[in-house]
Design a protein around this motif. Structure first.
Motif, PDB file in Angstrom:
ATOM      1  N   HIS A  85       1.121  -1.038  -0.052  1.00 25.04           N
ATOM      2  CA  HIS A  85      -0.161   0.169  -0.094  1.00 25.04           C
ATOM      3  C   HIS A  85       0.861   1.260   0.178  1.00 25.04           C
ATOM      4  N   HIS A  87       1.560   5.157  -1.821  1.00 24.17           N
ATOM      5  CA  HIS A  87       1.078   6.440  -2.867  1.00 24.17           C
ATOM      6  C   HIS A  87       2.047   6.850  -3.583  1.00 24.17           C
ATOM      7  N   ARG A  94       5.052  17.954   1.900  1.00 27.32           N
ATOM      8  CA  ARG A  94       4.046  18.995   2.618  1.00 27.32           C
ATOM      9  C   ARG A  94       4.414  18.808   4.242  1.00 27.32           C
ATOM     10  N   TYR A 107      -5.441  16.597  10.290  1.00 30.98           N
ATOM     11  CA  TYR A 107      -5.300  16.265   9.004  1.00 30.98           C
ATOM     12  C   TYR A 107      -6.581  16.690   7.909  1.00 30.98           C
ATOM     13  N   ILE A 117      -4.513  16.237   0.525  1.00 36.16           N
ATOM     14  CA  ILE A 117      -4.382  15.597  -0.766  1.00 36.16           C
ATOM     15  C   ILE A 117      -4.477  16.549  -2.016  1.00 36.16           C
ATOM     16  N   TYR A 157      -3.652  11.309  -7.146  1.00 41.56           N
ATOM     17  CA  TYR A 157      -3.348  12.866  -7.110  1.00 41.56           C
ATOM     18  C   TYR A 157      -3.537  13.304  -8.550  1.00 41.56           C
ATOM     19  N   HIS A 190      -9.823   9.207  -4.512  1.00 42.44           N
ATOM     20  CA  HIS A 190      -9.098   9.556  -3.388  1.00 42.44           C
ATOM     21  C   HIS A 190      -9.699  10.716  -2.558  1.00 42.44           C
ATOM     22  N   PHE A 227     -11.228   5.992  -1.162  1.00 42.57           N
ATOM     23  CA  PHE A 227     -11.114   6.506   0.266  1.00 42.57           C
ATOM     24  C   PHE A 227     -12.485   6.647   0.958  1.00 42.57           C
ATOM     25  N   HIS A 255      -9.640   2.066   1.609  1.00 38.15           N
ATOM     26  CA  HIS A 255      -9.029   2.796   2.634  1.00 38.15           C
ATOM     27  C   HIS A 255     -10.296   2.887   3.670  1.00 38.15           C
ATOM     28  N   GLU A 258     -10.302   4.789   8.563  1.00 34.29           N
ATOM     29  CA  GLU A 258      -8.968   5.355   8.848  1.00 34.29           C
ATOM     30  C   GLU A 258      -8.974   6.426  10.080  1.00 34.29           C
ATOM     31  N   HIS A 278      -5.723   0.279   6.493  1.00 32.92           N
ATOM     32  CA  HIS A 278      -5.759   1.410   7.701  1.00 32.92           C
ATOM     33  C   HIS A 278      -6.644   0.592   8.925  1.00 32.92           C
ATOM     34  N   THR A 303       1.245   5.684   9.626  1.00 37.84           N
ATOM     35  CA  THR A 303       0.248   6.792   9.430  1.00 37.84           C
ATOM     36  C   THR A 303      -0.269   7.226  10.716  1.00 37.84           C
ATOM     37  N   ASP A 329       2.391   2.922   3.524  1.00 40.47           N
ATOM     38  CA  ASP A 329       1.463   3.712   3.163  1.00 40.47           C
ATOM     39  C   ASP A 329       2.078   5.066   2.560  1.00 40.47           C
ATOM     40  N   ASN A 331       3.384   8.209   1.599  1.00 37.02           N
ATOM     41  CA  ASN A 331       2.667   9.274   0.770  1.00 37.02           C
ATOM     42  C   ASN A 331       3.020  10.417   1.481  1.00 37.02           C
ATOM     43  N   GLY A 333       1.635  13.040   2.807  1.00 36.76           N
ATOM     44  CA  GLY A 333       0.839  13.660   3.761  1.00 36.76           C
ATOM     45  C   GLY A 333       0.796  12.843   5.082  1.00 36.76           C
ATOM     46  N   SER A 334       0.672  11.610   5.102  1.00 36.69           N
ATOM     47  CA  SER A 334       0.248  11.085   6.324  1.00 36.69           C
ATOM     48  C   SER A 334       1.269   9.945   6.902  1.00 36.69           C
TER      49      SER A 334
HETATM   50  O1  NIG Z   1      -3.634   6.545   3.074  1.00 33.37           O
HETATM   51  N1  NIG Z   1      -6.310   8.320   3.373  1.00 33.37           N
HETATM   52  C1  NIG Z   1      -5.991   8.865   2.315  1.00 33.37           C
HETATM   53  N2  NIG Z   1      -4.929   8.709   1.539  1.00 33.37           N
HETATM   54  C2  NIG Z   1      -3.441   8.618   2.196  1.00 33.37           C
HETATM   55  C3  NIG Z   1      -2.835  10.101   2.286  1.00 33.37           C
HETATM   56  C4  NIG Z   1      -2.808  10.817   1.159  1.00 33.37           C
HETATM   57  C5  NIG Z   1      -2.183  12.159   1.557  1.00 33.37           C
HETATM   58  O2  NIG Z   1      -2.365  12.553   2.541  1.00 33.37           O
HETATM   59  O3  NIG Z   1      -1.488  12.664   0.609  1.00 33.37           O
HETATM   60  C6  NIG Z   1      -3.500   7.719   3.210  1.00 33.37           C
HETATM   61  O4  NIG Z   1      -3.413   8.104   4.509  1.00 33.37           O
END
Ligand code: NIG
Ligand code: FE
Length: 430
Positions: A85, A87, A94, A107, A117, A157, A190, A227, A255, A258, A278, A303, A329, A331, A333-334
């Motif tokens: 898993h 991204h 970020r 978040y 995102i 994205y 997403h 998601f 997803h 979460e 998640h 995450t 995971d 990515n 952001g998280s």
């Molecule tokens: O798996 N939850 C949604 N998508 C991602 C986070 C993506 C992002 O923040 O860019 C996740 O946590």
């Protein structure tokens, strides 16, 4: 002809034998099939023999000169780690949001204000194919340095067709040009783009009537992910997206649960998803439904750690019979990490898993979560020669000594690609 590779005399060789047909559950997750003083002979990219060093030395005595011999004495040998898993294909980072979250922003607040995102989507939209390829290629290098030999990669994205397509094409090119295998998932669902905020069902229509059929027709993804989260896609919308994907041969992933409980685990079982990922807030009912249907629970404790949330209850899921896998995971952001071994440490400390369980979760169960259980994830005759050698004497020490990259050697498709923690050649042979 490619040279054979002979990995010799590991202090522990984790085979996980007998696990190719179905993911491991309950006590079986702790049965690592360890061979002490173990060796593996790999030829033409495939494992030809696994056993005690003395046995293999006898068996291959006349052919020893043909092989590149890798001395694994004092080291731990495992199947190449599998990350089910990520991204992987995105542009930018970020750290500004990280800072905002440290000051108290959540978040979801950041995402609803047009960041999160959406911020990465803007960066990914404006990146060229080449830029996106280079950035993601570097990340794959880092995965490989951490012992990971197969990576799942999601789109998502884009939020419009051209960028979704660009991400999936980059993933395809990475799979062709990088030694690490990349398995693609379409995740058009997403987030709901700003333009569709007033009419999200219209975006769902676009996904199911236009994007999903095209992804399937072009053969750009094997899985379809959504998601399913309060304020993102509802369970009804998610069901529709996943069911429609199935009609086009895309295997559902989700997803689930979460940020808030949303019956995502139940939905995964209902639609026959290969995995639900998640699960921080999954209900017991949902976990039981997953166990009944054999849905793999892909847990992402990195995450939870990074979002300062409580981790999923991995212990409970295993005890209820859910086949559990682990993933970064990765990515922006998280969970901006590529270190699956660090995630394994979190599996022990934050989710009550044992050192043995996290090994099966990051190898064979992770392989099953991406439908690759018969090819990778265990060291058995006939499987791919994807193997990681860690500079620790036993599997417990891999989790115990955390925050350190113990990866010493990686064999990918039967070739030594990392040696002493360094790449041995330009990684362009697939
Ligand atoms: O798996 N939850 C949604 N998508 C991602 C986070 C993506 C992002 O923040 O860019 C996740 O946590
Ligand atoms: Fe994710």
């Amino acid at each position: 002809m490619r040279k054979a590779v002979f990995i010799r005399n590991a202090s522990q060789l984790v085979t996980l034998q007998g696990s190719s047909k179905a993911p491991l559950v309950k006590e079986a997750m702790s049965e690592l099939g360890i061979i002490e003083n173990g060796s593996v002979w790999i030829e033409e990219g495939i494992i030809k023999a696994v056993g005690k060093d003395e046995e293999l030395v006898k068996e291959f005595a006349s052919r020893m000169h043909e092989a590149e011999v890798v001395d694994a004495s004092g080291k731990l040998v495992t199947p190449g780690l599998v990350d089910p898993h990520t991204h992987l294909v995105f542009a930018g980072s970020r750290e500004n949001e990280f800072n905002m979250r440290l000051q108290g922003a959540t978040y979801m607040e950041i995402m609803n204000a047009g960041g999160g995102i959406h911020a990465t989507t803007r960066r990914t939209q404006s990146a060229t194919h080449e830029e996106l390829f280079q950035e993601s290629y570097e990340r794959l290098n880092q995965f490989l340095r951490h012992g990971v030999t197969t990576v799942e990669a999601k789109s998502g994205y884009g939020m419009e067709w051209d960028t979704e397509l660009k991400q999936l094409e980059v993933a395809k090119q990475l799979n062709e040009q990088h030694v690490v295998d990349v398995v693609a998932t379409f995740m058009g669902a997403h987030a709901v783009p700003k333009e569709y905020k007033q009419d999200p069902d219209e975006f769902v229509r676009l996904l199911v009537e236009e994007m999903i059929p095209t992804v399937a027709e072009l053969g750009l993804a094997e899985f379809n992910d959504v998601f399913c989260e309060h304020g993102v896609f509802t369970p009804e919308q998610s069901r529709k997206i996943l069911e429609e994907g199935k009609r086009y041969g895309l295997i559902p992933k989700i997803h689930a649960d979460e940020i808030e409980p949303y019956e995502g685990a139940e939905l995964a079982a209902e639609v026959g998803a290969i995995s639900a990922d998640h699960l921080l807030r999954a209900s017991e009912k949902g976990m039981k439904a997953m166990a009944d249907k054999g849905v793999v629970g892909v847990l992402l404790p990195g995450t939870a750690y990074f979002l300062m949330a409580e981790s999923a209850n991995g212990r409970k899921m295993i005890d209820l019979g859910v086949p559990v896998a682990l993933s970064t995971d990765c990515n922006p952001g998280s969970s901006p990490t590529v270190s699956l071994p660090f995630i394994m440490n979190l599996g022990c400390l934050k989710m009550g898993m044992t050192p043995a369980e996290v090994i099966s979760a990051a190898t064979i169960n992770a392989a099953h979560a991406i439908n690759r259980g018969s090819e990778i994830g265990s060291l058995e005759v006939g499987k791919k020669g994807d193997i990681t050698i860690f500079n620790v004497e036993n599997y417990m020490k891999l989790q115990y000594s955390y925050g350190v990259n113990h990866t010493d050697t990686v064999v990918k498709n039967g070739q030594v690609v990392v040696k002493g923690g360094q790449f041995v050649e330009k990684l362009s042979l697939s």
